[in-house]
Scaffold this motif. Structure first.
Motif, PDB file in Angstrom:
ATOM      1  N   GLY A 143      26.342  72.341  18.528  1.00  0.00           N
ATOM      2  CA  GLY A 143      26.962  71.377  19.409  1.00  0.00           C
ATOM      3  C   GLY A 143      27.510  71.974  20.674  1.00  0.00           C
ATOM      4  N   LEU A 144      28.253  71.132  21.393  1.00  0.00           N
ATOM      5  CA  LEU A 144      28.864  71.488  22.666  1.00  0.00           C
ATOM      6  C   LEU A 144      30.272  70.920  22.685  1.00  0.00           C
ATOM      7  CD1 LEU A 144      28.592  72.484  25.683  1.00  0.00           C
ATOM      8  CD2 LEU A 144      27.831  70.149  26.201  1.00  0.00           C
ATOM      9  N   VAL A 145      31.235  71.742  23.120  1.00  0.00           N
ATOM     10  CA  VAL A 145      32.621  71.289  23.267  1.00  0.00           C
ATOM     11  C   VAL A 145      32.940  71.226  24.755  1.00  0.00           C
ATOM     12  CG1 VAL A 145      35.049  71.776  22.789  1.00  0.00           C
ATOM     13  CG2 VAL A 145      33.308  72.333  21.079  1.00  0.00           C
ATOM     14  N   THR A 146      33.450  70.068  25.189  1.00  0.00           N
ATOM     15  CA  THR A 146      33.886  69.924  26.574  1.00  0.00           C
ATOM     16  C   THR A 146      35.327  69.425  26.606  1.00  0.00           C
ATOM     17  OG1 THR A 146      33.140  67.621  26.793  1.00  0.00           O
ATOM     18  CG2 THR A 146      31.553  69.356  27.366  1.00  0.00           C
ATOM     19  N   LEU A 147      36.016  69.784  27.668  1.00  0.00           N
ATOM     20  CA  LEU A 147      37.363  69.279  27.950  1.00  0.00           C
ATOM     21  C   LEU A 147      37.320  68.693  29.342  1.00  0.00           C
ATOM     22  CD1 LEU A 147      40.392  68.951  27.321  1.00  0.00           C
ATOM     23  CD2 LEU A 147      40.725  71.252  28.245  1.00  0.00           C
ATOM     24  N   ASN A 148      37.544  67.380  29.431  1.00  0.00           N
ATOM     25  CA  ASN A 148      37.421  66.665  30.709  1.00  0.00           C
ATOM     26  C   ASN A 148      36.065  66.961  31.357  1.00  0.00           C
ATOM     27  OD1 ASN A 148      39.993  65.599  30.322  1.00  0.00           O
ATOM     28  ND2 ASN A 148      40.964  67.298  31.412  1.00  0.00           N
ATOM     29  N   GLU A 150      47.158  69.833  22.064  1.00  0.00           N
ATOM     30  CA  GLU A 150      47.565  70.166  20.703  1.00  0.00           C
ATOM     31  C   GLU A 150      47.013  69.211  19.650  1.00  0.00           C
ATOM     32  OE1 GLU A 150      51.706  70.898  18.320  1.00  0.00           O
ATOM     33  OE2 GLU A 150      51.659  71.339  20.457  1.00  0.00           O
ATOM     34  N   ARG A 151      46.788  67.959  19.994  1.00  0.00           N
ATOM     35  CA  ARG A 151      46.321  66.990  18.989  1.00  0.00           C
ATOM     36  C   ARG A 151      44.948  67.347  18.411  1.00  0.00           C
ATOM     37  NH1 ARG A 151      45.548  63.819  23.769  1.00  0.00           N
ATOM     38  NH2 ARG A 151      43.360  63.356  24.102  1.00  0.00           N
ATOM     39  N   TYR A 152      44.163  68.151  19.122  1.00  0.00           N
ATOM     40  CA  TYR A 152      42.825  68.512  18.645  1.00  0.00           C
ATOM     41  C   TYR A 152      42.838  69.688  17.667  1.00  0.00           C
ATOM     42  CZ  TYR A 152      41.155  65.420  22.326  1.00  0.00           C
ATOM     43  OH  TYR A 152      40.918  64.326  23.123  1.00  0.00           O
ATOM     44  N   VAL A 153      43.990  70.298  17.444  1.00  0.00           N
ATOM     45  CA  VAL A 153      44.100  71.470  16.570  1.00  0.00           C
ATOM     46  C   VAL A 153      44.028  71.098  15.094  1.00  0.00           C
ATOM     47  CG1 VAL A 153      45.661  73.350  15.903  1.00  0.00           C
ATOM     48  CG2 VAL A 153      45.356  72.784  18.303  1.00  0.00           C
ATOM     49  N   SER A 154      44.392  69.878  14.746  1.00  0.00           N
ATOM     50  CA  SER A 154      44.402  69.438  13.355  1.00  0.00           C
ATOM     51  C   SER A 154      43.261  68.459  13.081  1.00  0.00           C
ATOM     52  CB  SER A 154      45.733  68.752  13.041  1.00  0.00           C
ATOM     53  OG  SER A 154      45.653  68.043  11.829  1.00  0.00           O
ATOM     54  N   PRO A 155      42.453  68.718  12.039  1.00  0.00           N
ATOM     55  CA  PRO A 155      41.384  67.773  11.713  1.00  0.00           C
ATOM     56  C   PRO A 155      41.917  66.370  11.391  1.00  0.00           C
ATOM     57  CG  PRO A 155      41.046  69.818  10.538  1.00  0.00           C
ATOM     58  CD  PRO A 155      42.406  69.897  11.169  1.00  0.00           C
ATOM     59  N   ALA A 165      44.640  64.930  12.704  1.00  0.00           N
ATOM     60  CA  ALA A 165      45.205  64.265  13.879  1.00  0.00           C
ATOM     61  C   ALA A 165      44.233  64.137  15.047  1.00  0.00           C
ATOM     62  CB  ALA A 165      46.448  65.025  14.346  1.00  0.00           C
ATOM     63  N   SER A 166      43.136  64.880  15.022  1.00  0.00           N
ATOM     64  CA  SER A 166      42.251  64.948  16.187  1.00  0.00           C
ATOM     65  C   SER A 166      41.506  63.654  16.483  1.00  0.00           C
ATOM     66  CB  SER A 166      41.225  66.070  16.001  1.00  0.00           C
ATOM     67  OG  SER A 166      40.280  65.699  15.014  1.00  0.00           O
ATOM     68  N   GLY A 167      41.214  62.889  15.445  1.00  0.00           N
ATOM     69  CA  GLY A 167      40.396  61.694  15.633  1.00  0.00           C
ATOM     70  C   GLY A 167      38.907  62.018  15.765  1.00  0.00           C
ATOM     71  N   LEU A 168      38.548  63.277  15.575  1.00  0.00           N
ATOM     72  CA  LEU A 168      37.148  63.694  15.676  1.00  0.00           C
ATOM     73  C   LEU A 168      36.497  63.616  14.298  1.00  0.00           C
ATOM     74  CD1 LEU A 168      37.740  66.880  17.852  1.00  0.00           C
ATOM     75  CD2 LEU A 168      36.934  64.651  18.656  1.00  0.00           C
ATOM     76  N   ALA A 169      35.416  62.842  14.193  1.00  0.00           N
ATOM     77  CA  ALA A 169      34.710  62.680  12.915  1.00  0.00           C
ATOM     78  C   ALA A 169      33.209  62.732  13.175  1.00  0.00           C
ATOM     79  CB  ALA A 169      35.096  61.369  12.255  1.00  0.00           C
ATOM     80  N   PHE A 170      32.497  63.447  12.300  1.00  0.00           N
ATOM     81  CA  PHE A 170      31.058  63.627  12.453  1.00  0.00           C
ATOM     82  C   PHE A 170      30.377  63.599  11.096  1.00  0.00           C
ATOM     83  CE2 PHE A 170      33.217  65.833  15.887  1.00  0.00           C
ATOM     84  CZ  PHE A 170      32.601  65.283  16.994  1.00  0.00           C
ATOM     85  N   GLN A 198      23.250  67.737  16.230  1.00  0.00           N
ATOM     86  CA  GLN A 198      23.725  68.321  17.477  1.00  0.00           C
ATOM     87  C   GLN A 198      24.886  67.448  17.933  1.00  0.00           C
ATOM     88  OE1 GLN A 198      20.203  68.383  19.925  1.00  0.00           O
ATOM     89  NE2 GLN A 198      19.706  70.445  19.240  1.00  0.00           N
ATOM     90  N   PHE A 199      26.081  68.046  17.951  1.00  0.00           N
ATOM     91  CA  PHE A 199      27.300  67.276  18.168  1.00  0.00           C
ATOM     92  C   PHE A 199      27.915  67.563  19.528  1.00  0.00           C
ATOM     93  CE2 PHE A 199      26.781  68.233  13.659  1.00  0.00           C
ATOM     94  CZ  PHE A 199      26.665  66.947  13.154  1.00  0.00           C
ATOM     95  N   LEU A 200      28.297  66.493  20.206  1.00  0.00           N
ATOM     96  CA  LEU A 200      29.033  66.621  21.464  1.00  0.00           C
ATOM     97  C   LEU A 200      30.483  66.305  21.157  1.00  0.00           C
ATOM     98  CD1 LEU A 200      29.328  67.008  24.484  1.00  0.00           C
ATOM     99  CD2 LEU A 200      28.624  64.622  24.787  1.00  0.00           C
ATOM    100  N   ILE A 201      31.341  67.304  21.307  1.00  0.00           N
ATOM    101  CA  ILE A 201      32.772  67.122  21.049  1.00  0.00           C
ATOM    102  C   ILE A 201      33.449  67.019  22.405  1.00  0.00           C
ATOM    103  CG2 ILE A 201      34.834  68.084  19.995  1.00  0.00           C
ATOM    104  CD1 ILE A 201      33.056  69.523  17.998  1.00  0.00           C
ATOM    105  N   ARG A 202      33.833  65.818  22.762  1.00  0.00           N
ATOM    106  CA  ARG A 202      34.463  65.549  24.058  1.00  0.00           C
ATOM    107  C   ARG A 202      35.974  65.504  23.886  1.00  0.00           C
ATOM    108  NH1 ARG A 202      30.718  61.109  27.166  1.00  0.00           N
ATOM    109  NH2 ARG A 202      28.785  62.189  26.774  1.00  0.00           N
ATOM    110  N   LEU A 203      36.651  66.482  24.451  1.00  0.00           N
ATOM    111  CA  LEU A 203      38.100  66.517  24.420  1.00  0.00           C
ATOM    112  C   LEU A 203      38.607  66.009  25.766  1.00  0.00           C
ATOM    113  CD1 LEU A 203      38.559  70.111  22.931  1.00  0.00           C
ATOM    114  CD2 LEU A 203      38.194  67.940  21.716  1.00  0.00           C
TER     115      LEU A 203
END
Length: 166
Positions: A43-48, A137-142, A144-149, A158-163
């Motif tokens: 995958g790919l991790v992006t921030l803004n 900080e909210r993305y540090v905890s599975p 609390a992050s709200g990220l689910a795949f 292939q996952f796009l993780i948009r922070l």
């Protein structure tokens, strides 16, 4: 005839006893190493909308009984590959994810005892000189992050993780 029947009964008993030992050993984990079926997951991790380099990516099974933890690390372009038990890939299933930056960590020989020098120029310092991660900080905890795949055998995985940093 009796002798033959007696030997057959004895042979059957021996065979059953042997099978019982094999089954018991397998159930106890004494047999061949339990190999978890893993599929490639990247995958790919992006921030803004910008790639996040040098970050840890964690995929935690969504259910207590479903799978094993999978982890990865982003490269300079924010790309990552997941690994489970030091093997490439992740088990199929639902995951909660977290992303943690490790750019604030530095070796003692480069930083000296009182100074922490960030390896990532996007890190900022607070008024006391402590380095802060650019990842909220909210993305540090599975949890609390709200990220689910979902990792599956029939998907691209292939996952796009948009922070987003508000």
């Amino acid at each position: 005839m009796r002798f033959r029947t007696s030997q057959t009964a004895h042979g059957t008993t021996k065979w059953l006893a042997g099978m019982a030992v094999v089954v018991a050993a397998a159930l106890a984990g004494c047999g061949a190493r339990d190999q978890l079926h893993l599929v490639p997951a990247t995958g790919l991790v992006t921030l803004n909308n910008e790639p996040v380099p040098d970050a840890s990516v964690i995929f935690e099974p969504a259910s207590v009984s479903g799978g094993k933890l999978a982890t990865g690390r982003t490269n300079a372009r924010g790309e990552f590959a997941l690994y489970t038990d030091n093997r490439a890939g992740a088990a199929c299933g639902l995951y909660k994810a977290a992303v943690m930056s490790s750019g604030a960590l530095s070796s003692a020989r480069n930083a000296g005892p009182a100074v922490i020098r960030p390896r990532d120029p996007s890190f900022r310092s607070d008024s006391q000189g402590h380095t802060q991660s650019p990842i909220p900080e909210r993305y540090v905890s599975p949890e609390a992050s709200g990220l689910a795949f979902e990792v599956s055998t029939n998907g691209s995985n292939q996952f796009l993780i948009r922070l987003v940093n508000p």
